[in-house]
Write a protein that holds these residues in place. Structure first.
Motif, PDB file in Angstrom:
ATOM      1  N   ALA A   1       0.846  -1.193   0.000  1.00  0.00           N
ATOM      2  CA  ALA A   1       0.000   0.000   0.000  1.00  0.00           C
ATOM      3  C   ALA A   1       0.883   1.245   0.000  1.00  0.00           C
ATOM      4  CB  ALA A   1      -0.910   0.001   1.229  1.00  0.00           C
ATOM      5  N   GLY A   2       0.296   2.347  -0.424  1.00  0.00           N
ATOM      6  CA  GLY A   2       1.045   3.592  -0.525  1.00  0.00           C
ATOM      7  C   GLY A   2       1.607   4.096   0.790  1.00  0.00           C
ATOM      8  N   LYS A   3       0.793   4.040   1.849  1.00  0.00           N
ATOM      9  CA  LYS A   3       1.245   4.544   3.155  1.00  0.00           C
ATOM     10  C   LYS A   3       2.495   3.819   3.641  1.00  0.00           C
ATOM     11  CE  LYS A   3      -2.101   6.873   6.021  1.00  0.00           C
ATOM     12  NZ  LYS A   3      -3.205   7.288   5.202  1.00  0.00           N
ATOM     13  N   SER A   4       2.484   2.489   3.556  1.00  0.00           N
ATOM     14  CA  SER A   4       3.659   1.742   4.006  1.00  0.00           C
ATOM     15  C   SER A   4       4.846   2.003   3.084  1.00  0.00           C
ATOM     16  CB  SER A   4       3.361   0.253   4.151  1.00  0.00           C
ATOM     17  OG  SER A   4       2.621  -0.230   3.069  1.00  0.00           O
ATOM     18  N   ALA A   5       4.588   2.240   1.791  1.00  0.00           N
ATOM     19  CA  ALA A   5       5.664   2.583   0.866  1.00  0.00           C
ATOM     20  C   ALA A   5       6.311   3.909   1.271  1.00  0.00           C
ATOM     21  CB  ALA A   5       5.131   2.668  -0.558  1.00  0.00           C
ATOM     22  N   LEU A   6       5.481   4.889   1.620  1.00  0.00           N
ATOM     23  CA  LEU A   6       6.019   6.196   2.020  1.00  0.00           C
ATOM     24  C   LEU A   6       6.873   6.081   3.284  1.00  0.00           C
ATOM     25  CD1 LEU A   6       2.977   8.536   1.254  1.00  0.00           C
ATOM     26  CD2 LEU A   6       5.039   8.174  -0.125  1.00  0.00           C
ATOM     27  N   ASN A   7       6.468   5.212   4.204  1.00  0.00           N
ATOM     28  CA  ASN A   7       7.280   4.979   5.404  1.00  0.00           C
ATOM     29  C   ASN A   7       8.643   4.406   5.034  1.00  0.00           C
ATOM     30  OD1 ASN A   7       5.381   5.907   7.206  1.00  0.00           O
ATOM     31  ND2 ASN A   7       4.502   3.894   7.597  1.00  0.00           N
ATOM     32  N   LEU A   8       8.646   3.432   4.118  1.00  0.00           N
ATOM     33  CA  LEU A   8       9.910   2.839   3.680  1.00  0.00           C
ATOM     34  C   LEU A   8      10.796   3.882   2.993  1.00  0.00           C
ATOM     35  CD1 LEU A   8       8.705  -0.628   2.305  1.00  0.00           C
ATOM     36  CD2 LEU A   8      10.113  -0.226   4.334  1.00  0.00           C
ATOM     37  N   ILE A   9      10.180   4.754   2.193  1.00  0.00           N
ATOM     38  CA  ILE A   9      10.932   5.793   1.482  1.00  0.00           C
ATOM     39  C   ILE A   9      11.575   6.769   2.471  1.00  0.00           C
ATOM     40  CG2 ILE A   9      10.666   7.822  -0.030  1.00  0.00           C
ATOM     41  CD1 ILE A   9       8.449   6.051  -1.494  1.00  0.00           C
ATOM     42  N   GLU A  10      10.846   7.093   3.542  1.00  0.00           N
ATOM     43  CA  GLU A  10      11.386   8.018   4.540  1.00  0.00           C
ATOM     44  C   GLU A  10      12.574   7.429   5.288  1.00  0.00           C
ATOM     45  OE1 GLU A  10       8.498   9.689   7.222  1.00  0.00           O
ATOM     46  OE2 GLU A  10       7.212  10.282   5.532  1.00  0.00           O
TER      47      GLU A  10
ATOM     48  N   ILE B   1       1.479   7.403  -9.022  1.00  0.00           N
ATOM     49  CA  ILE B   1       1.959   8.751  -9.352  1.00  0.00           C
ATOM     50  C   ILE B   1       2.060   9.608  -8.089  1.00  0.00           C
ATOM     51  CG2 ILE B   1       1.394  10.875 -10.614  1.00  0.00           C
ATOM     52  CD1 ILE B   1       0.550   9.061 -12.958  1.00  0.00           C
ATOM     53  N   ASP B   2       1.167   9.391  -7.117  1.00  0.00           N
ATOM     54  CA  ASP B   2       1.280  10.100  -5.830  1.00  0.00           C
ATOM     55  C   ASP B   2       2.618   9.785  -5.159  1.00  0.00           C
ATOM     56  OD1 ASP B   2      -1.320  11.108  -6.118  1.00  0.00           O
ATOM     57  OD2 ASP B   2      -2.205   9.408  -5.059  1.00  0.00           O
ATOM     58  N   ILE B   3       2.993   8.507  -5.194  1.00  0.00           N
ATOM     59  CA  ILE B   3       4.261   8.091  -4.571  1.00  0.00           C
ATOM     60  C   ILE B   3       5.436   8.652  -5.374  1.00  0.00           C
ATOM     61  CG2 ILE B   3       5.682   6.126  -3.863  1.00  0.00           C
ATOM     62  CD1 ILE B   3       3.004   4.541  -3.635  1.00  0.00           C
ATOM     63  N   LEU B   4       5.326   8.598  -6.700  1.00  0.00           N
ATOM     64  CA  LEU B   4       6.349   9.157  -7.579  1.00  0.00           C
ATOM     65  C   LEU B   4       6.597  10.630  -7.250  1.00  0.00           C
ATOM     66  CD1 LEU B   4       8.077   9.361 -10.241  1.00  0.00           C
ATOM     67  CD2 LEU B   4       5.932   9.662 -11.446  1.00  0.00           C
ATOM     68  N   LYS B   5       5.513  11.406  -7.100  1.00  0.00           N
ATOM     69  CA  LYS B   5       5.639  12.839  -6.780  1.00  0.00           C
ATOM     70  C   LYS B   5       6.360  13.033  -5.449  1.00  0.00           C
ATOM     71  CE  LYS B   5       1.513  14.503  -9.189  1.00  0.00           C
ATOM     72  NZ  LYS B   5       0.153  15.006  -8.993  1.00  0.00           N
ATOM     73  N   LYS B   6       6.037  12.185  -4.466  1.00  0.00           N
ATOM     74  CA  LYS B   6       6.672  12.281  -3.151  1.00  0.00           C
ATOM     75  C   LYS B   6       8.177  12.016  -3.267  1.00  0.00           C
ATOM     76  CE  LYS B   6       6.652  12.334   1.418  1.00  0.00           C
ATOM     77  NZ  LYS B   6       6.635  13.614   2.110  1.00  0.00           N
ATOM     78  N   ILE B   7       8.539  10.979  -4.005  1.00  0.00           N
ATOM     79  CA  ILE B   7       9.963  10.647  -4.194  1.00  0.00           C
ATOM     80  C   ILE B   7      10.684  11.824  -4.854  1.00  0.00           C
ATOM     81  CG2 ILE B   7      11.574   9.189  -5.502  1.00  0.00           C
ATOM     82  CD1 ILE B   7       9.539   6.860  -5.092  1.00  0.00           C
ATOM     83  N   LYS B   8      10.099  12.357  -5.924  1.00  0.00           N
ATOM     84  CA  LYS B   8      10.745  13.435  -6.677  1.00  0.00           C
ATOM     85  C   LYS B   8      10.779  14.738  -5.881  1.00  0.00           C
ATOM     86  CE  LYS B   8      11.749  10.939 -10.210  1.00  0.00           C
ATOM     87  NZ  LYS B   8      13.138  10.569 -10.505  1.00  0.00           N
TER      88      LYS B   8
END
Length: 118
Positions: free
Chosen positions: A35-44, A63-70
């Motif tokens: 899921a996106g939320k857990s992905a964002l935690n891993l990215i942080e 694309i939401d996750i892509l924007k966060k990464i970029k």
């Protein structure tokens, strides 16, 4: 940044684990999220060389996750996975900074070629 470290974000657990095992066998360190939320935690909390993002996720889209990464100024390469026929999404992903996109169903060997080409 660890270029050999890959994040896979895919809500199909079986497919996600299949890709994780395949890439691990090909000498990549792989973390995955369904899921996106857990992905964002891993990215942080990690630095990834590559992020492989499914477009359709239960809580947001790739694309939401892509924007966060970029937005973090990250040099992470991003591959977006879309269902066959979602060319409009692929074009939007490239506009937002995706480095590549692949259509599902995905052949793991083809995905590996895309990854090595980044």
């Amino acid at each position: 940044m660890d270029t050999n470290k890959i994040l896979i974000v895919e809500d199909d657990v079986v497919f996600c684990k299949l890709l994780t095992r395949f890439l691990t066998k090909n000498n990549f360190e792989v973390l995955d999220a369904q899921a996106g939320k857990s992905a964002l935690n891993l990215i942080e909390n990690n630095s990834f060389g590559i992020a492989i993002l499914d477009y359709r996720l239960p809580d947001m889209n790739g694309i939401d996750i892509l924007k966060k990464i970029k937005s973090q100024g990250s040099t992470t390469k991003v591959v977006l996975m879309t269902r066959y026929g979602d060319e409009g999404i692929a074009n939007k992903a490239v506009e937002e900074g995706a480095d590549a996109f692949v259509s599902k169903p995905i052949n793991p060997t083809e995905l590996l070629e895309v990854i090595r080409g980044l």
